[in-house]
Write a protein that holds these residues in place. Sequence first.
Motif, PDB file in Angstrom:
ATOM      1  N   ALA A  13      31.139   2.512 -35.102  1.00  5.02           N
ATOM      2  CA  ALA A  13      29.983   1.998 -34.362  1.00  5.02           C
ATOM      3  C   ALA A  13      30.156   0.523 -34.027  1.00  5.02           C
ATOM      4  CB  ALA A  13      28.712   2.214 -35.185  1.00  5.02           C
ATOM      5  N   ALA A  14      30.728  -0.260 -34.944  1.00  4.26           N
ATOM      6  CA  ALA A  14      30.946  -1.682 -34.684  1.00  4.26           C
ATOM      7  C   ALA A  14      31.960  -1.892 -33.563  1.00  4.26           C
ATOM      8  CB  ALA A  14      31.410  -2.370 -35.964  1.00  4.26           C
ATOM      9  N   ILE A  15      33.035  -1.101 -33.568  1.00  3.55           N
ATOM     10  CA  ILE A  15      34.045  -1.231 -32.509  1.00  3.55           C
ATOM     11  C   ILE A  15      33.452  -0.851 -31.154  1.00  3.55           C
ATOM     12  CG2 ILE A  15      36.238  -0.312 -31.662  1.00  3.55           C
ATOM     13  CD1 ILE A  15      37.106   0.013 -34.575  1.00  3.55           C
ATOM     14  N   ALA A  16      32.730   0.285 -31.110  1.00  2.00           N
ATOM     15  CA  ALA A  16      32.148   0.722 -29.844  1.00  2.00           C
ATOM     16  C   ALA A  16      31.108  -0.273 -29.341  1.00  2.00           C
ATOM     17  CB  ALA A  16      31.508   2.101 -30.028  1.00  2.00           C
ATOM     18  N   GLY A  17      30.314  -0.824 -30.263  1.00  2.00           N
ATOM     19  CA  GLY A  17      29.320  -1.801 -29.850  1.00  2.00           C
ATOM     20  C   GLY A  17      29.943  -3.066 -29.312  1.00  2.00           C
ATOM     21  N   ALA A  22      31.187  -6.422 -24.630  1.00  2.00           N
ATOM     22  CA  ALA A  22      32.113  -7.178 -23.778  1.00  2.00           C
ATOM     23  C   ALA A  22      32.095  -6.669 -22.340  1.00  2.00           C
ATOM     24  CB  ALA A  22      33.521  -7.094 -24.365  1.00  2.00           C
ATOM     25  N   HIS A  23      32.006  -5.361 -22.155  1.00  2.00           N
ATOM     26  CA  HIS A  23      31.986  -4.811 -20.802  1.00  2.00           C
ATOM     27  C   HIS A  23      30.730  -5.242 -20.050  1.00  2.00           C
ATOM     28  CE1 HIS A  23      34.841  -1.359 -22.201  1.00  2.00           C
ATOM     29  NE2 HIS A  23      35.479  -2.503 -21.992  1.00  2.00           N
ATOM     30  N   SER A  44      20.359  -7.979 -24.187  1.00  2.00           N
ATOM     31  CA  SER A  44      19.147  -7.333 -23.683  1.00  2.00           C
ATOM     32  C   SER A  44      19.301  -5.816 -23.627  1.00  2.00           C
ATOM     33  CB  SER A  44      18.810  -7.886 -22.298  1.00  2.00           C
ATOM     34  OG  SER A  44      17.727  -7.182 -21.727  1.00  2.00           O
ATOM     35  N   VAL A  45      20.453  -5.356 -23.163  1.00  2.00           N
ATOM     36  CA  VAL A  45      20.677  -3.906 -23.054  1.00  2.00           C
ATOM     37  C   VAL A  45      20.707  -3.255 -24.428  1.00  2.00           C
ATOM     38  CG1 VAL A  45      22.310  -2.125 -22.321  1.00  2.00           C
ATOM     39  CG2 VAL A  45      21.849  -4.091 -20.837  1.00  2.00           C
ATOM     40  N   ILE A  75      17.607   4.764 -19.726  1.00  2.00           N
ATOM     41  CA  ILE A  75      17.880   3.631 -18.832  1.00  2.00           C
ATOM     42  C   ILE A  75      18.868   2.661 -19.488  1.00  2.00           C
ATOM     43  CG2 ILE A  75      16.845   1.591 -17.759  1.00  2.00           C
ATOM     44  CD1 ILE A  75      14.342   3.267 -17.271  1.00  2.00           C
ATOM     45  N   ALA A  76      18.613   2.316 -20.775  1.00  2.00           N
ATOM     46  CA  ALA A  76      19.521   1.394 -21.468  1.00  2.00           C
ATOM     47  C   ALA A  76      20.897   2.012 -21.649  1.00  2.00           C
ATOM     48  CB  ALA A  76      18.920   1.010 -22.820  1.00  2.00           C
ATOM     49  N   LEU A  77      20.954   3.326 -21.958  1.00  2.00           N
ATOM     50  CA  LEU A  77      22.242   3.990 -22.126  1.00  2.00           C
ATOM     51  C   LEU A  77      23.009   4.038 -20.808  1.00  2.00           C
ATOM     52  CD1 LEU A  77      24.091   5.528 -24.082  1.00  2.00           C
ATOM     53  CD2 LEU A  77      22.902   7.632 -23.399  1.00  2.00           C
ATOM     54  N   ALA A  78      22.291   4.253 -19.702  1.00  2.00           N
ATOM     55  CA  ALA A  78      22.947   4.279 -18.389  1.00  2.00           C
ATOM     56  C   ALA A  78      23.520   2.908 -18.041  1.00  2.00           C
ATOM     57  CB  ALA A  78      21.953   4.738 -17.323  1.00  2.00           C
ATOM     58  N   ALA A  79      22.785   1.831 -18.396  1.00  2.00           N
ATOM     59  CA  ALA A  79      23.293   0.479 -18.118  1.00  2.00           C
ATOM     60  C   ALA A  79      24.548   0.194 -18.924  1.00  2.00           C
ATOM     61  CB  ALA A  79      22.204  -0.549 -18.436  1.00  2.00           C
ATOM     62  N   SER A  80      24.530   0.595 -20.214  1.00  2.00           N
ATOM     63  CA  SER A  80      25.704   0.354 -21.055  1.00  2.00           C
ATOM     64  C   SER A  80      26.888   1.214 -20.604  1.00  2.00           C
ATOM     65  CB  SER A  80      25.349   0.651 -22.514  1.00  2.00           C
ATOM     66  OG  SER A  80      26.467   0.471 -23.347  1.00  2.00           O
ATOM     67  N   LEU A  81      26.631   2.494 -20.331  1.00  2.00           N
ATOM     68  CA  LEU A  81      27.712   3.386 -19.911  1.00  2.00           C
ATOM     69  C   LEU A  81      28.240   2.997 -18.534  1.00  2.00           C
ATOM     70  CD1 LEU A  81      29.340   5.915 -20.639  1.00  2.00           C
ATOM     71  CD2 LEU A  81      27.540   7.302 -19.568  1.00  2.00           C
ATOM     72  N   GLY A  82      27.336   2.570 -17.651  1.00  2.00           N
ATOM     73  CA  GLY A  82      27.785   2.159 -16.323  1.00  2.00           C
ATOM     74  C   GLY A  82      28.695   0.948 -16.373  1.00  2.00           C
ATOM     75  N   ALA A  83      28.389  -0.009 -17.294  1.00  2.00           N
ATOM     76  CA  ALA A  83      29.263  -1.179 -17.411  1.00  2.00           C
ATOM     77  C   ALA A  83      30.634  -0.796 -17.948  1.00  2.00           C
ATOM     78  CB  ALA A  83      28.602  -2.209 -18.330  1.00  2.00           C
TER      79      ALA A  83
END
Length: 228
Positions: A13-17, A22-23, A44-45, A75-83
């Motif tokens: 979880a720490a690595i993925a976060g 960074a993305h 924020s995300v 919405i937050a997951l889409a922003a993170s996944l989109g980046a």
Amino acid sequence: MRFPRPDAVLIQAAIAGALSFAHLHDVAEAAGQHGWKAWAYPVSVDLLLVAAWRRMRHLKAVGESVHSAWTWFGIALAASLGANIATAGVLDLAHVPAWLRILVAGWPALAFFGGTLLAHGNRAVDEPERASSESELPIYEPDPVGDLADAEPEPEAVEAPPEPAALPAAPVPTPAPSIAVPAALVDHARKIADDHHARTGQPIDTETLRVRLGVPPHFATAIAAQLT
């Protein structure tokens, strides 16, 4: 000294976060947000993602609908996944399209709106009303019928035996009947008298005591005699 064993799930979880953080920073900086603003976007995300998840668990625990929390989580997951996808070469970060700049610029207002709804929505679930009312203690009102029934019977007047016929019999005075007053009624009458004296500065009279107790006049006179 025993060292804690590493948890593979927490490490993953720490690595993925960190990678997602960074993305998001790279996409925000490519969209024209520089300096501290580029670092504020991933914060924020991620905060919106965690807040929506916690809100969802809380609503499930109390049996409420979780649709709104799921919406903001998506919405937050889409922003993170989109980046994450954008930095994989799908978009040219050197020439970011206008629609992505618009999305990045509008994200703060959207995140603020979602965070406010998650934090202050449905306050009845978070803080149930606790209605507390103070009721006055009922004033003890003695039952004159019951008190009189519990009282001892009045002694009958005793007539003196007649004198011999040689001398006329002198009349014997009849003693005044005495009334036995229950101790509980006397204590209650004393409280009423003390309250009357505290409010008016004058000792309570027999008539006022009779009205407050609701007893016959002769009964009130006997009680007043014991209060003096």
